[in-house]
Write a protein that holds these residues in place. Sequence first.
Motif, PDB file in Angstrom:
ATOM      1  N   UNK A 230       0.824  -1.214   0.000  1.00  0.00           N
ATOM      2  CA  UNK A 230       0.000   0.000   0.000  1.00  0.00           C
ATOM      3  C   UNK A 230       0.857   1.261   0.000  1.00  0.00           C
ATOM      4  N   UNK A 231       0.449   2.222  -0.829  1.00  0.00           N
ATOM      5  CA  UNK A 231       1.218   3.442  -0.985  1.00  0.00           C
ATOM      6  C   UNK A 231       2.243   3.384  -2.086  1.00  0.00           C
ATOM      7  N   UNK A 232       2.460   2.207  -2.629  1.00  0.00           N
ATOM      8  CA  UNK A 232       3.446   2.024  -3.687  1.00  0.00           C
ATOM      9  C   UNK A 232       2.919   2.401  -5.058  1.00  0.00           C
ATOM     10  N   UNK A 233       3.767   2.166  -6.066  1.00  0.00           N
ATOM     11  CA  UNK A 233       3.445   2.532  -7.444  1.00  0.00           C
ATOM     12  C   UNK A 233       3.727   1.376  -8.387  1.00  0.00           C
ATOM     13  N   UNK A 234       2.973   1.366  -9.469  1.00  0.00           N
ATOM     14  CA  UNK A 234       3.199   0.441 -10.572  1.00  0.00           C
ATOM     15  C   UNK A 234       2.892   1.171 -11.869  1.00  0.00           C
TER      16      UNK A 234
ATOM     17  N   UNK B 168      -6.484  11.606  -9.412  1.00  0.00           N
ATOM     18  CA  UNK B 168      -5.405  12.153  -8.606  1.00  0.00           C
ATOM     19  C   UNK B 168      -4.330  11.139  -8.248  1.00  0.00           C
ATOM     20  N   UNK B 169      -4.581   9.863  -8.511  1.00  0.00           N
ATOM     21  CA  UNK B 169      -3.600   8.813  -8.201  1.00  0.00           C
ATOM     22  C   UNK B 169      -3.090   8.113  -9.446  1.00  0.00           C
ATOM     23  N   UNK B 170      -3.962   7.926 -10.435  1.00  0.00           N
ATOM     24  CA  UNK B 170      -3.591   7.222 -11.663  1.00  0.00           C
ATOM     25  C   UNK B 170      -3.495   8.219 -12.818  1.00  0.00           C
ATOM     26  N   UNK B 171      -2.592   7.918 -13.756  1.00  0.00           N
ATOM     27  CA  UNK B 171      -2.443   8.741 -14.952  1.00  0.00           C
ATOM     28  C   UNK B 171      -2.347   7.837 -16.177  1.00  0.00           C
ATOM     29  N   UNK B 172      -3.218   8.075 -17.142  1.00  0.00           N
ATOM     30  CA  UNK B 172      -3.177   7.328 -18.387  1.00  0.00           C
ATOM     31  C   UNK B 172      -2.478   8.170 -19.446  1.00  0.00           C
ATOM     32  N   UNK B 173      -1.677   7.514 -20.276  1.00  0.00           N
ATOM     33  CA  UNK B 173      -0.991   8.210 -21.364  1.00  0.00           C
ATOM     34  C   UNK B 173      -0.838   7.251 -22.537  1.00  0.00           C
ATOM     35  N   UNK B 174      -0.480   7.782 -23.686  1.00  0.00           N
ATOM     36  CA  UNK B 174      -0.330   6.943 -24.867  1.00  0.00           C
ATOM     37  C   UNK B 174       0.849   7.415 -25.705  1.00  0.00           C
ATOM     38  N   UNK B 175       1.436   6.456 -26.412  1.00  0.00           N
ATOM     39  CA  UNK B 175       2.511   6.740 -27.366  1.00  0.00           C
ATOM     40  C   UNK B 175       2.024   6.212 -28.710  1.00  0.00           C
ATOM     41  N   UNK B 176       1.547   7.092 -29.545  1.00  0.00           N
ATOM     42  CA  UNK B 176       0.955   6.677 -30.813  1.00  0.00           C
ATOM     43  C   UNK B 176       1.976   6.046 -31.748  1.00  0.00           C
TER      44      UNK B 176
ATOM     45  N   UNK C 221      -0.145   5.416  -8.746  1.00  0.00           N
ATOM     46  CA  UNK C 221       0.548   5.855  -7.532  1.00  0.00           C
ATOM     47  C   UNK C 221      -0.388   5.749  -6.336  1.00  0.00           C
ATOM     48  N   UNK C 222       0.194   5.794  -5.154  1.00  0.00           N
ATOM     49  CA  UNK C 222      -0.583   5.747  -3.908  1.00  0.00           C
ATOM     50  C   UNK C 222      -1.580   4.595  -3.939  1.00  0.00           C
TER      51      UNK C 222
END
Length: 121
Positions: A14-18, A65-73, A83-84
Amino acid sequence: QVHLVESGGGLVQPGGSLRLSCAASGSIFRLNTMAWYRQAPGKERELVAAIASDGSTNYADSVKGRFTISRDNAKNTVYLQMNSLKPEDTAVYYCKMRGMTFVSRRYDDYWGQGTQVTVSS
């Protein structure tokens, strides 16, 4: 056909990131919306985050506020930075892409095989 391969799942405290990755391959002509879903034991699959071709995003309230989605076309790849992390984030995470192949010339939804994320001390 479009084949999706996910990676990056595992066990974290808990509190970690992947960081999850999902790469698409095959006779891809165009990819539109990319998204991450998750399914916990005994629960229905739910949308976690999505990103459109113009880069606009939306998130489930539980991960804002904890997860972020992104893409590389250029790489036909979508990412989910988590996170968190909390125990309630434990689930199998699936990526989904809406894509068009050179053969079909129509949009279809394609799913990955899923990757397990376990948040536990």
